[in-house]
Design a protein around this motif. Structure first.
Motif, PDB file in Angstrom:
ATOM      1  N   ILE A  36       0.861  -1.182   0.000  1.00 18.43           N
ATOM      2  CA  ILE A  36       0.000   0.000   0.000  1.00 18.43           C
ATOM      3  C   ILE A  36       0.900   1.235   0.000  1.00 18.43           C
ATOM      4  O   ILE A  36       1.832   1.329   0.812  1.00 18.43           O
ATOM      5  N   TYR A  37       0.622   2.167  -0.907  1.00 16.33           N
ATOM      6  CA  TYR A  37       1.358   3.433  -0.897  1.00 16.33           C
ATOM      7  C   TYR A  37       0.868   4.257   0.283  1.00 16.33           C
ATOM      8  O   TYR A  37      -0.322   4.497   0.435  1.00 16.33           O
ATOM      9  N   GLU A  38       1.780   4.693   1.155  1.00 18.07           N
ATOM     10  CA  GLU A  38       1.412   5.422   2.371  1.00 18.07           C
ATOM     11  C   GLU A  38       1.906   6.861   2.385  1.00 18.07           C
ATOM     12  O   GLU A  38       1.955   7.486   3.437  1.00 18.07           O
ATOM     13  N   GLY A  39       2.278   7.409   1.236  1.00 13.65           N
ATOM     14  CA  GLY A  39       2.632   8.814   1.151  1.00 13.65           C
ATOM     15  C   GLY A  39       4.125   9.074   1.148  1.00 13.65           C
ATOM     16  O   GLY A  39       4.945   8.170   1.129  1.00 13.65           O
ATOM     17  N   TYR A  40       4.455  10.360   1.204  1.00 11.61           N
ATOM     18  CA  TYR A  40       5.824  10.824   1.076  1.00 11.61           C
ATOM     19  C   TYR A  40       6.295  11.482   2.375  1.00 11.61           C
ATOM     20  O   TYR A  40       5.650  12.381   2.896  1.00 11.61           O
ATOM     21  N   VAL A  41       7.413  11.009   2.904  1.00 13.54           N
ATOM     22  CA  VAL A  41       8.119  11.642   4.020  1.00 13.54           C
ATOM     23  C   VAL A  41       9.592  11.602   3.644  1.00 13.54           C
ATOM     24  O   VAL A  41      10.147  10.519   3.433  1.00 13.54           O
ATOM     25  N   PRO A  42      10.265  12.755   3.563  1.00 19.39           N
ATOM     26  CA  PRO A  42      11.653  12.763   3.099  1.00 19.39           C
ATOM     27  C   PRO A  42      12.630  12.184   4.126  1.00 19.39           C
ATOM     28  O   PRO A  42      12.617  12.563   5.291  1.00 19.39           O
ATOM     29  N   THR A  53      -1.218   7.548  16.898  1.00 19.71           N
ATOM     30  CA  THR A  53      -0.885   8.171  15.622  1.00 19.71           C
ATOM     31  C   THR A  53       0.578   7.889  15.317  1.00 19.71           C
ATOM     32  O   THR A  53       1.413   7.914  16.211  1.00 19.71           O
ATOM     33  N   ILE A  54       0.887   7.637  14.039  1.00 19.94           N
ATOM     34  CA  ILE A  54       2.260   7.380  13.638  1.00 19.94           C
ATOM     35  C   ILE A  54       2.986   8.699  13.407  1.00 19.94           C
ATOM     36  O   ILE A  54       2.454   9.612  12.766  1.00 19.94           O
ATOM     37  N   TYR A  55       4.201   8.772  13.927  1.00 23.78           N
ATOM     38  CA  TYR A  55       5.097   9.902  13.689  1.00 23.78           C
ATOM     39  C   TYR A  55       6.373   9.364  13.058  1.00 23.78           C
ATOM     40  O   TYR A  55       6.850   8.287  13.424  1.00 23.78           O
ATOM     41  N   ARG A  65       1.310  11.320  10.743  1.00 24.49           N
ATOM     42  CA  ARG A  65       0.382  10.719   9.772  1.00 24.49           C
ATOM     43  C   ARG A  65      -1.022  11.231  10.071  1.00 24.49           C
ATOM     44  O   ARG A  65      -1.544  11.063  11.173  1.00 24.49           O
ATOM     45  N   THR A  66      -1.649  11.862   9.085  1.00 27.91           N
ATOM     46  CA  THR A  66      -2.970  12.466   9.272  1.00 27.91           C
ATOM     47  C   THR A  66      -4.078  11.701   8.556  1.00 27.91           C
ATOM     48  O   THR A  66      -5.241  12.051   8.685  1.00 27.91           O
ATOM     49  N   GLY A  67      -3.718  10.677   7.825  1.00 25.96           N
ATOM     50  CA  GLY A  67      -4.703   9.867   7.105  1.00 25.96           C
ATOM     51  C   GLY A  67      -3.978   8.973   6.130  1.00 25.96           C
ATOM     52  O   GLY A  67      -2.750   8.963   6.059  1.00 25.96           O
ATOM     53  N   ALA A  68      -4.737   8.192   5.386  1.00 26.79           N
ATOM     54  CA  ALA A  68      -4.150   7.278   4.413  1.00 26.79           C
ATOM     55  C   ALA A  68      -3.292   8.069   3.428  1.00 26.79           C
ATOM     56  O   ALA A  68      -3.781   8.973   2.750  1.00 26.79           O
ATOM     57  N   ALA A  69      -1.998   7.756   3.391  1.00 26.98           N
ATOM     58  CA  ALA A  69      -1.028   8.373   2.483  1.00 26.98           C
ATOM     59  C   ALA A  69      -0.900   9.885   2.690  1.00 26.98           C
ATOM     60  O   ALA A  69      -0.515  10.599   1.781  1.00 26.98           O
ATOM     61  N   GLN A  70      -1.205  10.374   3.892  1.00 28.55           N
ATOM     62  CA  GLN A  70      -1.116  11.812   4.162  1.00 28.55           C
ATOM     63  C   GLN A  70      -0.276  12.040   5.414  1.00 28.55           C
ATOM     64  O   GLN A  70      -0.503  11.424   6.448  1.00 28.55           O
TER      65      GLN A  70
END
Length: 142
Positions: A36-42, A53-55, A65-70
């Protein structure tokens, strides 16, 4: 690479080393069947769960993490955070120490390498530690 099990999904962040989607700075999840693609974090260094909540700590600060892939970058320290962990309802972070010894000044407080998040703002941990890089923070039950 960094791994975190959260709600029956294995989250993976960090340098993936690929040049096609999903790219090396993306977050991925594995639900046991599919990726599952879960977004971008550099440049992810670590992840922790704080108040369900995931940090993710990164080269550019801390992301929530504020939501799916966000993901949303937290205000405050926007520099290299090497490690995050939770203890006594706070989230602790280890900041990168530059060779000259470092501290950050934010909202009138000096932050010496180890700081904590109370859910609303960053706080210093006493005198902190200068000129030392902490790559791992663990809870000790002695």
């Amino acid at each position: 690479k960094v791994f975190l099990n959260y709600h029956d999904t294995l989250f993976i962040g960090g340098h993936m080393g690929v040049d096609q989607p999903p790219y090396w700075q993306d977050m991925l999840g594995w639900d046991g069947t599919d990726w599952i693609y879960e977004g971008y974090v550099p440049s992810v260094f670590d992840m922790a769960v704080y108040k369900d909540t995931i940090y993710a700590s990164s080269y550019y600060g801390l992301y929530k993490r504020t939501g799916a892939a966000q993901w949303q970058q937290l205000n405050g320290i926007q520099d290299l955070i090497l490690e995050v962990d939770t203890f006594n309802n706070f989230m602790y972070a280890a900041l990168y120490s530059y060779p000259c010894g470092s501290y950050f000044i934010f909202n009138g407080n000096n932050y010496h390498n180890v700081i904590y998040w109370d859910g609303h703002k960053w706080n210093p941990t006493g005198g902190g530690m200068d000129s030392i890089n902490l790559y791992d923070i663990k809870l000790y039950h002695g």
